[in-house]
Design a protein around this motif. Structure first.
Motif, PDB file in Angstrom:
ATOM      1  N   LEU A  89      -3.304 -95.904  25.509  1.00 42.08           N
ATOM      2  CA  LEU A  89      -3.051 -96.972  26.480  1.00 42.08           C
ATOM      3  C   LEU A  89      -4.032 -98.132  26.307  1.00 42.08           C
ATOM      4  CD1 LEU A  89      -2.719 -94.714  29.685  1.00 42.08           C
ATOM      5  CD2 LEU A  89      -0.963 -95.215  27.982  1.00 42.08           C
ATOM      6  N   GLN A  90      -3.499 -99.340  26.340  1.00 42.36           N
ATOM      7  CA  GLN A  90      -4.332-100.548  26.304  1.00 42.36           C
ATOM      8  C   GLN A  90      -3.773-101.557  27.308  1.00 42.36           C
ATOM      9  OE1 GLN A  90      -4.300-101.839  22.150  1.00 42.36           O
ATOM     10  NE2 GLN A  90      -5.907-100.384  21.633  1.00 42.36           N
ATOM     11  N   ASP A  91      -4.469-102.704  27.472  1.00 44.28           N
ATOM     12  CA  ASP A  91      -3.943-103.713  28.411  1.00 44.28           C
ATOM     13  C   ASP A  91      -4.121-105.154  27.921  1.00 44.28           C
ATOM     14  OD1 ASP A  91      -6.630-104.323  28.829  1.00 44.28           O
ATOM     15  OD2 ASP A  91      -6.617-103.932  30.985  1.00 44.28           O
ATOM     16  N   TRP A  92      -4.386-105.325  26.608  1.00 46.41           N
ATOM     17  CA  TRP A  92      -4.804-106.653  26.138  1.00 46.41           C
ATOM     18  C   TRP A  92      -3.669-107.643  25.921  1.00 46.41           C
ATOM     19  CZ3 TRP A  92      -3.683-108.305  20.989  1.00 46.41           C
ATOM     20  CH2 TRP A  92      -3.189-107.312  20.131  1.00 46.41           C
ATOM     21  N   THR A  93      -2.395-107.234  26.078  1.00 42.91           N
ATOM     22  CA  THR A  93      -1.321-108.215  25.845  1.00 42.91           C
ATOM     23  C   THR A  93      -0.572-108.588  27.131  1.00 42.91           C
ATOM     24  OG1 THR A  93       0.316-106.525  25.321  1.00 42.91           O
ATOM     25  CG2 THR A  93      -0.971-107.367  23.483  1.00 42.91           C
TER      26      THR A  93
ATOM     27  N   TRP B 176      -1.392-111.142  15.041  1.00 45.49           N
ATOM     28  CA  TRP B 176      -0.229-110.773  14.217  1.00 45.49           C
ATOM     29  C   TRP B 176       0.387-109.470  14.739  1.00 45.49           C
ATOM     30  CZ3 TRP B 176      -0.544-106.046  11.934  1.00 45.49           C
ATOM     31  CH2 TRP B 176      -1.815-105.511  11.712  1.00 45.49           C
ATOM     32  N   ARG B 177      -0.376-108.655  15.465  1.00 47.38           N
ATOM     33  CA  ARG B 177       0.162-107.395  16.000  1.00 47.38           C
ATOM     34  C   ARG B 177       1.288-107.634  17.021  1.00 47.38           C
ATOM     35  NH1 ARG B 177      -5.111-106.331  14.894  1.00 47.38           N
ATOM     36  NH2 ARG B 177      -5.666-104.298  14.038  1.00 47.38           N
ATOM     37  N   LEU B 178       1.384-108.890  17.523  1.00 49.28           N
ATOM     38  CA  LEU B 178       2.458-109.207  18.473  1.00 49.28           C
ATOM     39  C   LEU B 178       3.693-109.781  17.780  1.00 49.28           C
ATOM     40  CD1 LEU B 178      -0.243-109.309  20.285  1.00 49.28           C
ATOM     41  CD2 LEU B 178       1.164-110.621  21.838  1.00 49.28           C
TER      42      LEU B 178
ATOM     43  N   GLY C 237       3.992 -98.568  15.856  1.00 49.56           N
ATOM     44  CA  GLY C 237       3.275 -98.531  14.574  1.00 49.56           C
ATOM     45  C   GLY C 237       1.783 -98.693  14.730  1.00 49.56           C
ATOM     46  N   ASP C 238       1.356 -99.368  15.794  1.00 47.94           N
ATOM     47  CA  ASP C 238      -0.076 -99.674  15.934  1.00 47.94           C
ATOM     48  C   ASP C 238      -0.841 -98.536  16.605  1.00 47.94           C
ATOM     49  OD1 ASP C 238      -2.308-101.365  15.653  1.00 47.94           O
ATOM     50  OD2 ASP C 238      -2.144-101.996  17.738  1.00 47.94           O
ATOM     51  N   LEU C 239      -0.289 -97.987  17.682  1.00 51.19           N
ATOM     52  CA  LEU C 239      -1.038 -97.011  18.478  1.00 51.19           C
ATOM     53  C   LEU C 239      -0.439 -95.608  18.402  1.00 51.19           C
ATOM     54  CD1 LEU C 239      -1.734 -99.262  21.598  1.00 51.19           C
ATOM     55  CD2 LEU C 239      -3.201 -98.874  19.617  1.00 51.19           C
TER      56      LEU C 239
ATOM     57  N   ALA D  85       1.282 -94.445  16.130  1.00 48.59           N
ATOM     58  CA  ALA D  85       1.087 -93.935  14.766  1.00 48.59           C
ATOM     59  C   ALA D  85      -0.194 -93.095  14.687  1.00 48.59           C
ATOM     60  CB  ALA D  85       1.042 -95.085  13.773  1.00 48.59           C
ATOM     61  N   HIS D  86      -1.251 -93.510  15.399  1.00 43.26           N
ATOM     62  CA  HIS D  86      -2.483 -92.696  15.423  1.00 43.26           C
ATOM     63  C   HIS D  86      -2.191 -91.340  16.068  1.00 43.26           C
ATOM     64  CE1 HIS D  86      -5.626 -95.363  14.014  1.00 43.26           C
ATOM     65  NE2 HIS D  86      -5.283 -96.322  14.866  1.00 43.26           N
ATOM     66  N   CYS D  87      -1.510 -91.378  17.232  1.00 41.70           N
ATOM     67  CA  CYS D  87      -1.221 -90.121  17.954  1.00 41.70           C
ATOM     68  C   CYS D  87      -0.355 -89.210  17.085  1.00 41.70           C
ATOM     69  CB  CYS D  87      -0.478 -90.402  19.263  1.00 41.70           C
ATOM     70  SG  CYS D  87      -1.300 -91.558  20.349  1.00 41.70           S
TER      71      CYS D  87
ATOM     72  N   GLY E 157     -20.453 -92.091  17.292  1.00 40.28           N
ATOM     73  CA  GLY E 157     -19.368 -92.865  17.909  1.00 40.28           C
ATOM     74  C   GLY E 157     -18.230 -93.241  16.979  1.00 40.28           C
ATOM     75  N   TYR E 158     -17.482 -94.254  17.416  1.00 45.59           N
ATOM     76  CA  TYR E 158     -16.262 -94.696  16.737  1.00 45.59           C
ATOM     77  C   TYR E 158     -16.490 -95.041  15.267  1.00 45.59           C
ATOM     78  CZ  TYR E 158     -12.530 -98.078  15.699  1.00 45.59           C
ATOM     79  OH  TYR E 158     -11.507 -98.762  15.125  1.00 45.59           O
ATOM     80  N   GLU E 159     -17.556 -95.816  15.009  1.00 45.69           N
ATOM     81  CA  GLU E 159     -17.754 -96.300  13.636  1.00 45.69           C
ATOM     82  C   GLU E 159     -18.014 -95.164  12.655  1.00 45.69           C
ATOM     83  OE1 GLU E 159     -19.884 -96.563  16.101  1.00 45.69           O
ATOM     84  OE2 GLU E 159     -21.954 -96.786  15.461  1.00 45.69           O
TER      85      GLU E 159
HETATM   86  C1  SOE Z   1      -5.141-102.371  18.476  1.00 42.81           C
HETATM   87  O1  SOE Z   1      -5.777-102.988  19.536  1.00 42.81           O
HETATM   88  C2  SOE Z   1      -6.109-101.422  17.740  1.00 42.81           C
HETATM   89  O2  SOE Z   1      -7.183-102.172  17.253  1.00 42.81           O
HETATM   90  C3  SOE Z   1      -5.394-100.722  16.607  1.00 42.81           C
HETATM   91  O3  SOE Z   1      -4.909-101.631  15.633  1.00 42.81           O
HETATM   92  C4  SOE Z   1      -6.328 -99.701  15.981  1.00 42.81           C
HETATM   93  O4  SOE Z   1      -5.676 -98.991  14.940  1.00 42.81           O
HETATM   94  C5  SOE Z   1      -6.771 -98.723  17.087  1.00 42.81           C
HETATM   95  O5  SOE Z   1      -7.643 -97.762  16.540  1.00 42.81           O
HETATM   96  C6  SOE Z   1      -7.451 -99.460  18.206  1.00 42.81           C
HETATM   97  O6  SOE Z   1      -6.580-100.454  18.680  1.00 42.81           O
END
Ligand code: SOE
Length: 382
Positions: A164-168, A181-183, A194-196, A198-200, A328-330
């Motif tokens: 879940l995100q809220d940036w758009t 470009w993700r939009l 494809g963006d999120l 896909a990770h799950c 962490g994440y990095e």
């Molecule tokens: C989108 O906001 C994004 O940056 C994805 O493109 C990444 O793959 C994800 O790990 C975090 O969110």
């Protein structure tokens, strides 16, 4: 430590992912004893001044403005693709034909047909490859894989995941251009699928095996946005939100949800798996913890335990500080580079390979087809 072989990296694209990858190349030898040493040889981007600024900041030796020139360069061993999704196939196929090692950002491609062409190209050329689905290498997620493979969960009944995100949410946000470009469906292929998701999906296929059938729904909440390149208000072609039900081949049921319209959530990736003997759950916002419930525990003590995955016995952790000091994440990207270099020394690709990522692409395609046709879809086997 032994003398390390240089691996000359040519990075295409220098956005957010260009930074995470560059950081990983720079850090890996400080913490992992692998046979190769990544050398930041060249970064490529169309805007020469911006690419040069990136090169100066991160220590790349040179700059290219045309990825074809980079791919042709004899002094480049590996091409790392960090550009928008619509460029992955062309760059990867050319890099494979030039015999380069390839690291590609996720998702592999715009769709299954394109992804298949990429898999064919790397397999025909016999080049080492990987796709950056980094969350597999969060130590707590790798531990989840270990627990499942050891049979501690027993038969698996349910797999649940959300991102879940809220940036758009803002209607003023344009589509297209740097970061946005993700939009733009022409550049991204799809939205949250494809963006999120896909990770799950990548994590789910790794932990719980193949998905056979899918029923999905998508929504585009904001139907028109100004396009950065054309300056015109244009229809939005991406999915802003997507949810799907699925059946896994092992008989378990799956439930997945993703949106960029969950006010308050910046990057909440969670999954929970319920098995006959035990359950596990994980949360990206608390990424060093794995919650575990074991029905085999002594009755009076039975309950959810929160495992702080920082011990030297736990995945990847012996390479970092001392027990109790979390990472962490990095570091997930450092882990992927470390595994990549270790496997490279054995002449092997690193999972998820292009072929593994094609399986995720097949699920994404089935999700989007199901939502469009409003019916259950079978996932094309790859
Ligand atoms: C989108 O906001 C994004 O940056 C994805 O493109 C990444 O793959 C994800 O790990 C975090 O969110």
């Amino acid at each position: 430590m032994s003398e390390k072989k240089a691996l000359n990296i040519g990075l295409v694209g220098y956005g957010f992912m260009g930074r995470t990858h560059s950081n990983a190349y720079k850090r890996v030898n400080d913490f992992f004893d692998v046979a190769y040493r990544p050398v930041l040889k060249a970064v490529c981007g169309r805007d020469k001044a911006a690419a040069q600024a990136f090169a100066d900041n991160w220590g790349y030796e040179s700059v290219e403005t045309d990825w074809r020139k980079l791919v042709e360069r004899k002094d480049i061993d590996a091409i790392d693709i960090c550009t928008p999704n619509n460029t992955h196939a062309e760059i990867a196929i050319a890099a494979a034909e030039a015999g380069k090692i390839i690291l590609c950002e996720k998702p592999l491609a715009m769709d299954l047909v394109q992804g298949q062409a990429m898999v064919d190209a790397v397999e025909k050329a016999g080049v080492i490859n990987t796709v950056w689905y980094n969350y597999r290498r969060v130590p707590a997620v790798t531990l989840a894989k270990q627990l499942i493979d050891e049979g501690r969960l027993g038969r698996i009944f349910h797999y649940r995941a959300e991102f879940l995100q809220d940036w758009t949410i803002s209607t003023d946000l344009p589509q297209g251009g740097a970061g946005l470009w993700r939009l733009d469906a022409a550049a991204a292929g799809s939205g949250v699928t494809g963006d999120l998701l896909a990770h799950c999906i990548d994590t789910a296929l790794w932990l719980n095996g193949h998905i056979s059938t899918i029923s999905a729904m998508t929504e585009t909440f904001i139907k028109e946005r100004k396009h950065t390149q054309t300056g015109k208000v244009q229809p939005v072609g991406i999915d802003d939100a997507c949810a799907f039900l699925c059946r896994f081949e092992n008989g378990s049921l799956g439930l997945f949800e993703s949106t960029r319209y969950a006010r308050g959530h910046k990057a909440l990736y969670t999954f929970e798996i319920n098995g006959e003997k035990a359950s596990i759950k994980w949360d990206l916002q608390d990424l060093h913890r794995l919650d575990y419930f074991d029905h085999g525990d002594d009755g009076i003590l039975r309950g959810w335990r929160s495992i702080h995955v920082t011990d030297g016995d736990q995945p990847y952790m012996k390479h970092w500080w001392v027990p109790g000091l979390q990472i962490g994440y990095e570091h997930t990207f450092v882990h992927q580079v470390a595994d990549f270099l270790e496997n490279l020394a054995k002449g092997e690709s690193t999972a998820p390979t292009f072929r593994d990522a094609l399986a995720t692409q097949a699920v994404c395609d089935a999700v989007l087809d199901s939502a469009e046709h409003k019916k259950w879809e079978a996932v094309v086997p790859v």
